[in-house]
Design a protein around this motif. Sequence first.
Motif, PDB file in Angstrom:
ATOM      1  N   MET A  45     165.422  53.587  91.487  1.00 11.08           N
ATOM      2  CA  MET A  45     165.622  51.924  91.485  1.00 11.08           C
ATOM      3  C   MET A  45     164.445  51.241  91.237  1.00 11.08           C
ATOM      4  SD  MET A  45     166.029  50.913  95.606  1.00 11.08           S
ATOM      5  CE  MET A  45     165.949  49.154  94.940  1.00 11.08           C
ATOM      6  N   ASP A  46     164.717  49.847  90.792  1.00  7.88           N
ATOM      7  CA  ASP A  46     163.456  49.116  90.740  1.00  7.88           C
ATOM      8  C   ASP A  46     162.892  48.542  91.810  1.00  7.88           C
ATOM      9  OD1 ASP A  46     163.663  49.551  87.954  1.00  7.88           O
ATOM     10  OD2 ASP A  46     164.850  48.127  87.624  1.00  7.88           O
ATOM     11  N   ILE A  47     161.652  48.649  92.019  1.00  5.12           N
ATOM     12  CA  ILE A  47     160.916  48.005  93.285  1.00  5.12           C
ATOM     13  C   ILE A  47     160.659  46.438  92.453  1.00  5.12           C
ATOM     14  CG2 ILE A  47     158.845  47.822  94.744  1.00  5.12           C
ATOM     15  CD1 ILE A  47     159.069  51.230  94.581  1.00  5.12           C
ATOM     16  N   LYS A  48     160.018  46.578  91.521  1.00  5.31           N
ATOM     17  CA  LYS A  48     159.657  45.203  90.772  1.00  5.31           C
ATOM     18  C   LYS A  48     160.867  44.123  90.927  1.00  5.31           C
ATOM     19  CE  LYS A  48     157.048  43.198  86.989  1.00  5.31           C
ATOM     20  NZ  LYS A  48     156.580  43.502  85.548  1.00  5.31           N
ATOM     21  N   GLY A  49     160.242  43.056  91.493  1.00  5.30           N
ATOM     22  CA  GLY A  49     161.609  41.955  91.428  1.00  5.30           C
ATOM     23  C   GLY A  49     162.347  42.200  92.645  1.00  5.30           C
ATOM     24  N   SER A  50     162.097  43.220  93.552  1.00  5.90           N
ATOM     25  CA  SER A  50     163.094  43.424  94.599  1.00  5.90           C
ATOM     26  C   SER A  50     162.711  42.486  95.778  1.00  5.90           C
ATOM     27  CB  SER A  50     162.987  44.839  94.952  1.00  5.90           C
ATOM     28  OG  SER A  50     162.062  45.285  95.417  1.00  5.90           O
ATOM     29  N   VAL A  51     163.684  42.568  96.697  1.00  6.33           N
ATOM     30  CA  VAL A  51     163.225  41.853  98.168  1.00  6.33           C
ATOM     31  C   VAL A  51     163.080  42.925  99.251  1.00  6.33           C
ATOM     32  CG1 VAL A  51     163.807  40.284 100.010  1.00  6.33           C
ATOM     33  CG2 VAL A  51     163.955  39.580  97.346  1.00  6.33           C
ATOM     34  N   ALA A  52     162.141  43.067 100.011  1.00  7.82           N
ATOM     35  CA  ALA A  52     162.227  44.271 100.926  1.00  7.82           C
ATOM     36  C   ALA A  52     162.046  43.846 102.170  1.00  7.82           C
ATOM     37  CB  ALA A  52     161.155  45.212 100.598  1.00  7.82           C
ATOM     38  N   LEU A  53     162.436  44.710 103.369  1.00  6.23           N
ATOM     39  CA  LEU A  53     161.998  44.215 104.436  1.00  6.23           C
ATOM     40  C   LEU A  53     161.605  45.615 105.164  1.00  6.23           C
ATOM     41  CD1 LEU A  53     162.173  43.309 107.506  1.00  6.23           C
ATOM     42  CD2 LEU A  53     164.633  43.704 107.658  1.00  6.23           C
ATOM     43  N   VAL A  54     160.433  45.760 106.018  1.00  6.89           N
ATOM     44  CA  VAL A  54     159.787  46.991 106.783  1.00  6.89           C
ATOM     45  C   VAL A  54     159.771  46.350 108.126  1.00  6.89           C
ATOM     46  CG1 VAL A  54     157.969  48.392 106.813  1.00  6.89           C
ATOM     47  CG2 VAL A  54     158.535  47.242 104.777  1.00  6.89           C
ATOM     48  N   THR A  55     160.302  47.243 108.825  1.00 10.71           N
ATOM     49  CA  THR A  55     160.510  47.081 110.466  1.00 10.71           C
ATOM     50  C   THR A  55     158.982  47.631 110.796  1.00 10.71           C
ATOM     51  OG1 THR A  55     161.490  49.180 111.240  1.00 10.71           O
ATOM     52  CG2 THR A  55     162.839  47.119 110.456  1.00 10.71           C
ATOM     53  N   GLY A  56     158.558  47.341 112.065  1.00  8.04           N
ATOM     54  CA  GLY A  56     157.336  47.828 112.443  1.00  8.04           C
ATOM     55  C   GLY A  56     156.149  47.700 111.553  1.00  8.04           C
ATOM     56  N   ALA A  57     156.024  46.506 111.089  1.00  3.64           N
ATOM     57  CA  ALA A  57     155.090  46.502 109.787  1.00  3.64           C
ATOM     58  C   ALA A  57     153.793  45.665 110.328  1.00  3.64           C
ATOM     59  CB  ALA A  57     155.782  45.452 108.878  1.00  3.64           C
ATOM     60  N   ASN A  58     153.496  45.559 111.560  1.00  4.41           N
ATOM     61  CA  ASN A  58     152.278  44.901 111.933  1.00  4.41           C
ATOM     62  C   ASN A  58     151.091  45.772 111.793  1.00  4.41           C
ATOM     63  OD1 ASN A  58     153.549  46.549 114.170  1.00  4.41           O
ATOM     64  ND2 ASN A  58     152.056  45.901 115.602  1.00  4.41           N
ATOM     65  N   ARG A  59     151.163  47.386 111.725  1.00  4.64           N
ATOM     66  CA  ARG A  59     149.925  47.933 111.402  1.00  4.64           C
ATOM     67  C   ARG A  59     150.469  49.332 110.967  1.00  4.64           C
ATOM     68  NH1 ARG A  59     148.598  49.284 117.901  1.00  4.64           N
ATOM     69  NH2 ARG A  59     150.608  50.026 118.583  1.00  4.64           N
ATOM     70  N   GLY A  60     149.551  50.130 110.943  1.00  7.09           N
ATOM     71  CA  GLY A  60     149.794  51.750 110.625  1.00  7.09           C
ATOM     72  C   GLY A  60     150.789  51.997 109.444  1.00  7.09           C
ATOM     73  N   ILE A  61     151.686  52.780 109.277  1.00  8.74           N
ATOM     74  CA  ILE A  61     152.620  53.189 108.512  1.00  8.74           C
ATOM     75  C   ILE A  61     153.462  51.947 107.881  1.00  8.74           C
ATOM     76  CG2 ILE A  61     154.374  54.763 107.575  1.00  8.74           C
ATOM     77  CD1 ILE A  61     153.453  56.611 109.516  1.00  8.74           C
ATOM     78  N   GLY A  62     153.891  50.962 108.847  1.00  4.53           N
ATOM     79  CA  GLY A  62     154.884  49.896 108.600  1.00  4.53           C
ATOM     80  C   GLY A  62     154.157  48.935 107.606  1.00  4.53           C
ATOM     81  N   LEU A  63     152.703  48.631 107.822  1.00  5.50           N
ATOM     82  CA  LEU A  63     151.814  47.876 107.041  1.00  5.50           C
ATOM     83  C   LEU A  63     151.643  48.631 105.762  1.00  5.50           C
ATOM     84  CD1 LEU A  63     150.416  45.049 106.811  1.00  5.50           C
ATOM     85  CD2 LEU A  63     148.544  46.103 108.001  1.00  5.50           C
ATOM     86  N   ALA A  64     151.402  49.667 105.828  1.00  5.07           N
ATOM     87  CA  ALA A  64     151.138  50.294 104.447  1.00  5.07           C
ATOM     88  C   ALA A  64     152.492  50.377 103.483  1.00  5.07           C
ATOM     89  CB  ALA A  64     150.575  51.874 104.725  1.00  5.07           C
TER      90      ALA A  64
END
Length: 232
Positions: free
Chosen positions: A1-20
Motif C-alpha cells: 500500500m502507499d504511505i505517501k499521502g495517507s493519514v495515520a494514527l500511532v498509539t503510544g506515540a509519546n516516545r520509544g517505538i511509537g514515536l519512531a
Amino acid sequence: MDIKGSVALVTGANRGIGLAFARALHAHGAAKVYAGVREPETFRDPGLVPLRLDVTDEEQVAAAARAAGDVSILINNAGVASGPSLLEGPFDGARREMEVNFFGTWAVSRAYTPVLAANGGGALVNMLSVASWVANRRFPSYAASKSAQWSLTNAFRLALREQGTLVVGVHAGYVDTDLTADVDSPKILAADVAEQTMTALLNDEPEVLVDEPTRHVRAALSGGLEALYANR
C-alpha cells in the motif's frame, strides 16, 4: 500500500517505538500523522498531530475514532511491561498488561475497523514481540499478553480481509527503549523497527520479523521444542 499521502494514527506515540513509527510515517510522506498520547498538551514534535488517547479508556477511544476519522493506517503500539515475577508479587501489573496490550489493542482496532473500511481498507499494524511465541520466565505475564495480542491480530486479519485491510504483525526481541533500560541483552534500535515496518506496508507484507533472534524463534515454531525453548 502507499504511505505517501495517507493519514495515520500511532498509539503510544509519546516516545520509544511509537514515536519512531510516527516519525517514519511522516518521513515516508504521510499527509497527516496522529500521535495518540495521554497528554497531548505536553507533546511537541514537528509534523505530528497530538491526539488524546488512553487505549484503556473506552470513551477516549470512541472520541478518537470520531475526531480522526480520516485514518487509513492504524498502528497499535501502546504497551506496558509491569507484571510480577513468576512465583511472587501481586497481579496488579499483570492485569495492567492485559488491559493495555490486549484489550487496548482490541478496543482501538474495533473502533477503527469501520474507519479503515470507509477510507479504502488501509492497514492495521500491531506491535507484537518475539514473546508472542515463547514463554519468558523473567516476564511471564508480558509474554502471555503478547501471545493473546498475536491471536487477536490473526483474528482481525481474517475478519478484515473482505474489506481490504492489510493486517500486519510486527515481532521483535529487545528494542532499545525505556522499557528495556534494565535489560542487559543485545537490542535493536526503535528506528530500525519502524523502518522495517514501513517496508512491509509498502510491500503488503503481513508479518515483520525485525531481528535475528525473532527470525530464529519463528522458524523454530515448526521445529523441535529444544530450539524453541532454549535459554529462555
